[in-house]
Scaffold this motif. Sequence first.
Motif, PDB file in Angstrom:
ATOM      1  N   PRO A 212      45.502  31.523  38.357  1.00  0.00           N
ATOM      2  CA  PRO A 212      45.202  32.833  37.777  1.00  0.00           C
ATOM      3  C   PRO A 212      43.735  33.001  37.391  1.00  0.00           C
ATOM      4  CG  PRO A 212      47.170  31.895  36.782  1.00  0.00           C
ATOM      5  CD  PRO A 212      46.555  30.814  37.616  1.00  0.00           C
ATOM      6  N   ALA A 213      43.023  31.887  37.152  1.00  0.00           N
ATOM      7  CA  ALA A 213      41.607  31.986  36.787  1.00  0.00           C
ATOM      8  C   ALA A 213      40.813  32.712  37.861  1.00  0.00           C
ATOM      9  CB  ALA A 213      41.017  30.588  36.557  1.00  0.00           C
ATOM     10  N   LEU A 214      41.264  32.613  39.097  1.00  0.00           N
ATOM     11  CA  LEU A 214      40.582  33.316  40.188  1.00  0.00           C
ATOM     12  C   LEU A 214      40.630  34.825  39.962  1.00  0.00           C
ATOM     13  CD1 LEU A 214      40.774  32.467  43.931  1.00  0.00           C
ATOM     14  CD2 LEU A 214      41.153  34.816  43.219  1.00  0.00           C
ATOM     15  N   PHE A 241      49.584  33.816  38.890  1.00  0.00           N
ATOM     16  CA  PHE A 241      48.614  34.281  39.876  1.00  0.00           C
ATOM     17  C   PHE A 241      49.040  35.619  40.458  1.00  0.00           C
ATOM     18  CE2 PHE A 241      47.405  34.654  44.344  1.00  0.00           C
ATOM     19  CZ  PHE A 241      46.020  34.532  44.271  1.00  0.00           C
ATOM     20  N   ALA A 242      50.280  35.682  40.917  1.00  0.00           N
ATOM     21  CA  ALA A 242      50.770  36.918  41.519  1.00  0.00           C
ATOM     22  C   ALA A 242      50.865  38.036  40.477  1.00  0.00           C
ATOM     23  CB  ALA A 242      52.128  36.682  42.167  1.00  0.00           C
ATOM     24  N   THR A 243      51.329  37.686  39.278  1.00  0.00           N
ATOM     25  CA  THR A 243      51.483  38.697  38.227  1.00  0.00           C
ATOM     26  C   THR A 243      50.153  39.360  37.891  1.00  0.00           C
ATOM     27  OG1 THR A 243      53.405  37.581  37.245  1.00  0.00           O
ATOM     28  CG2 THR A 243      52.150  39.073  35.820  1.00  0.00           C
ATOM     29  N   HIS A 244      49.112  38.565  37.681  1.00  0.00           N
ATOM     30  CA  HIS A 244      47.835  39.129  37.265  1.00  0.00           C
ATOM     31  C   HIS A 244      47.123  39.832  38.422  1.00  0.00           C
ATOM     32  CE1 HIS A 244      48.435  37.544  33.352  1.00  0.00           C
ATOM     33  NE2 HIS A 244      48.451  36.290  33.766  1.00  0.00           N
ATOM     34  N   ASP A 245      47.367  39.381  39.641  1.00  0.00           N
ATOM     35  CA  ASP A 245      46.837  40.097  40.800  1.00  0.00           C
ATOM     36  C   ASP A 245      47.447  41.494  40.876  1.00  0.00           C
ATOM     37  OD1 ASP A 245      45.624  40.394  43.544  1.00  0.00           O
ATOM     38  OD2 ASP A 245      47.750  40.419  44.093  1.00  0.00           O
ATOM     39  N   ILE A 246      48.752  41.583  40.695  1.00  0.00           N
ATOM     40  CA  ILE A 246      49.425  42.892  40.749  1.00  0.00           C
ATOM     41  C   ILE A 246      49.065  43.731  39.526  1.00  0.00           C
ATOM     42  CG2 ILE A 246      51.676  44.038  40.823  1.00  0.00           C
ATOM     43  CD1 ILE A 246      52.732  41.454  42.217  1.00  0.00           C
ATOM     44  N   GLU A 247      48.976  43.084  38.363  1.00  0.00           N
ATOM     45  CA  GLU A 247      48.583  43.783  37.132  1.00  0.00           C
ATOM     46  C   GLU A 247      47.228  44.478  37.305  1.00  0.00           C
ATOM     47  OE1 GLU A 247      46.814  42.640  32.715  1.00  0.00           O
ATOM     48  OE2 GLU A 247      47.929  41.115  33.851  1.00  0.00           O
ATOM     49  N   ARG A 248      46.315  43.793  37.967  1.00  0.00           N
ATOM     50  CA  ARG A 248      44.990  44.382  38.167  1.00  0.00           C
ATOM     51  C   ARG A 248      45.090  45.666  38.980  1.00  0.00           C
ATOM     52  NH1 ARG A 248      40.674  44.204  41.832  1.00  0.00           N
ATOM     53  NH2 ARG A 248      38.678  44.533  40.788  1.00  0.00           N
ATOM     54  N   THR A 393      31.950  24.330  40.087  1.00  0.00           N
ATOM     55  CA  THR A 393      31.217  25.593  39.945  1.00  0.00           C
ATOM     56  C   THR A 393      32.187  26.688  39.517  1.00  0.00           C
ATOM     57  OG1 THR A 393      29.610  27.042  41.023  1.00  0.00           O
ATOM     58  CG2 THR A 393      31.511  26.392  42.334  1.00  0.00           C
ATOM     59  N   ASP A 394      31.653  27.822  39.157  1.00  0.00           N
ATOM     60  CA  ASP A 394      32.431  28.987  38.747  1.00  0.00           C
ATOM     61  C   ASP A 394      33.158  29.579  39.948  1.00  0.00           C
ATOM     62  OD1 ASP A 394      33.364  31.342  37.602  1.00  0.00           O
ATOM     63  OD2 ASP A 394      31.418  32.340  37.710  1.00  0.00           O
ATOM     64  N   ILE A 395      34.463  29.730  39.847  1.00  0.00           N
ATOM     65  CA  ILE A 395      35.237  30.269  40.961  1.00  0.00           C
ATOM     66  C   ILE A 395      34.867  31.725  41.228  1.00  0.00           C
ATOM     67  CG2 ILE A 395      37.227  31.194  39.663  1.00  0.00           C
ATOM     68  CD1 ILE A 395      37.333  29.086  42.893  1.00  0.00           C
ATOM     69  N   GLY A 396      34.386  32.429  40.186  1.00  0.00           N
ATOM     70  CA  GLY A 396      33.948  33.802  40.363  1.00  0.00           C
ATOM     71  C   GLY A 396      32.676  33.914  41.177  1.00  0.00           C
ATOM     72  N   GLY A 423      35.568  31.043  35.377  1.00  0.00           N
ATOM     73  CA  GLY A 423      36.498  31.038  36.489  1.00  0.00           C
ATOM     74  C   GLY A 423      37.215  29.758  36.739  1.00  0.00           C
ATOM     75  N   GLY A 424      37.100  28.735  35.879  1.00  0.00           N
ATOM     76  CA  GLY A 424      37.729  27.483  36.260  1.00  0.00           C
ATOM     77  C   GLY A 424      38.522  26.837  35.175  1.00  0.00           C
ATOM     78  N   ASP A 425      39.099  27.595  34.261  1.00  0.00           N
ATOM     79  CA  ASP A 425      39.846  27.018  33.162  1.00  0.00           C
ATOM     80  C   ASP A 425      41.189  26.538  33.650  1.00  0.00           C
ATOM     81  OD1 ASP A 425      41.150  26.386  30.905  1.00  0.00           O
ATOM     82  OD2 ASP A 425      40.872  28.297  29.877  1.00  0.00           O
ATOM     83  N   SER A 426      41.318  25.220  33.802  1.00  0.00           N
ATOM     84  CA  SER A 426      42.543  24.662  34.368  1.00  0.00           C
ATOM     85  C   SER A 426      43.730  24.905  33.464  1.00  0.00           C
ATOM     86  CB  SER A 426      42.371  23.159  34.601  1.00  0.00           C
ATOM     87  OG  SER A 426      41.352  22.932  35.526  1.00  0.00           O
ATOM     88  N   GLU A 427      43.490  24.999  32.148  1.00  0.00           N
ATOM     89  CA  GLU A 427      44.612  25.214  31.261  1.00  0.00           C
ATOM     90  C   GLU A 427      45.114  26.651  31.356  1.00  0.00           C
ATOM     91  OE1 GLU A 427      44.877  21.491  30.635  1.00  0.00           O
ATOM     92  OE2 GLU A 427      46.219  22.898  29.642  1.00  0.00           O
ATOM     93  N   SER A 428      44.183  27.636  31.456  1.00  0.00           N
ATOM     94  CA  SER A 428      44.643  29.012  31.600  1.00  0.00           C
ATOM     95  C   SER A 428      45.369  29.191  32.914  1.00  0.00           C
ATOM     96  CB  SER A 428      43.462  29.980  31.520  1.00  0.00           C
ATOM     97  OG  SER A 428      42.621  29.843  32.633  1.00  0.00           O
ATOM     98  N   ASP A 429      44.987  28.406  33.911  1.00  0.00           N
ATOM     99  CA  ASP A 429      45.673  28.406  35.205  1.00  0.00           C
ATOM    100  C   ASP A 429      47.152  28.157  35.018  1.00  0.00           C
ATOM    101  OD1 ASP A 429      45.692  25.526  37.439  1.00  0.00           O
ATOM    102  OD2 ASP A 429      46.973  27.293  37.495  1.00  0.00           O
ATOM    103  N   ASP A 430      47.481  27.207  34.158  1.00  0.00           N
ATOM    104  CA  ASP A 430      48.870  26.787  34.056  1.00  0.00           C
ATOM    105  C   ASP A 430      49.619  27.486  32.926  1.00  0.00           C
ATOM    106  OD1 ASP A 430      48.746  24.913  36.176  1.00  0.00           O
ATOM    107  OD2 ASP A 430      47.531  23.645  34.877  1.00  0.00           O
TER     108      ASP A 430
END
Length: 439
Positions: A212-214, A241-248, A393-396, A423-430
């Motif tokens: 989701p960080a992406l 990941f899918a939820t926040h992509d659609i939310e956007r 590096t920053d995924i953004g 863009g790379g917070d592994s904890e927010s990812d999960d």
Amino acid sequence: MTATRTVELEGHIIDSGMMQRAFGIVMDLGGDFDVEEFTVGKSKTKESYCRMAVTAETDDDLQEILHELHQIGANLTDPVDAHVEPAPADRVVPHGFYSTTNHPTKVRYEGEWVEVDDIEMDCAIVLEETDGGVRAYTKVLNAIEEGDRVVTDEAGIRVEPPERPRDSSGPFGFMQGGVSSERPSESLIREVADALEATKEQGGKVLVVAGPALIHAGAGDDLARLVREGYVDMISAGNGFATHDIERGLYGTSLGMDMETMEHPRKGHKHHIYTISEVIRAGGIEEAVEEGLIGSGIMYECVQNDVPYVLAGSIRDDGPLPDTITDAVEAQKAIREQAHEADMVLMLSTLLHSVAVGNCLPSTTKVVCVDINPATVTQLLDRGSSQAIGMVTDIGTFVPTLADEILTGESAVTDGGDAEGDGGDSESDDSRGGHCAGR
């Protein structure tokens, strides 16, 4: 009384450090070795060869040494046929079963070497008689069935670790391992783009593993571009990941934050759960696209361009989306099927998904792991995915620059990336999408 066996190492064993590791293993485990033959390759294309006798005080000590040597590609000079025993029950393997590495592996059966299909780490090898002869393939432990002919011990098994290029020539020459935040981002991203394009030109498949960080970092549109233009063949991600992509697409927010103003609108914290509710109401992501609810984003492009995706389930998932596989074993199966088809994998700001997919990949699959947190990349390498290269590096920054390199041939970055990026917070990812799931 001592026990002795002779092993051999072949290939670029000096440059790769294989010979040094072999000597270290023997000494660390209390054994001794005698180099009986050593031939040095004297050019970049010439391979080296070493044959050495390994000695230990007992057969058990020697077996332990041989096991460790086997893992790095040292093989016995006097191979015998592999030992095979039937599985005593479903999901039960014989004692002393051979646990695979992720390297290309062969099994000796009736005097012939048989390539092991679908190789991945931490599996059993099963032999099966077919009309065309014997077949060897891997099975995870929970897929073992009573009576399966399971290979035991290291005897009759040959492991062939792939070797990295000895120089940086060719589109994959940069993939020589290691983790660094000091490498110039622009030049390395250009090389990743070249490698991805070369994979597609050769008819290979590209798998993107994303967190989701992406989306939070604002790189969703650029990954959607790559999906739309045919540079992504599969996506493995989580529910978040899918939820926040659609939310956007629905609300212009990701995890409640406005992607344009970087502000938190009123009730923005509820947007992700509203998004899930609407997709459930529609019956799923594909149905939501068909009825016009979802009109942009990565998941939209996946549906429109028939790009399969696997969404992972987690005990922390809100909803989850109807497309998310909530059974962990079924999710692993879906991820495994994807991984076996991939020729190149981009792992983008996701720790758990990167490790999960990495576990299913043979060491011959090209892997690029990108995260702002170096621990994500080093953990992937330490877990066994030694073929991966890491970019801190920053995924953004990474994804838009990669998309520009591939689609326009122009770079959008001139420095090494923002070490303070979001863009790379592994904890927010999960925090949203955990294990594995699918379409």
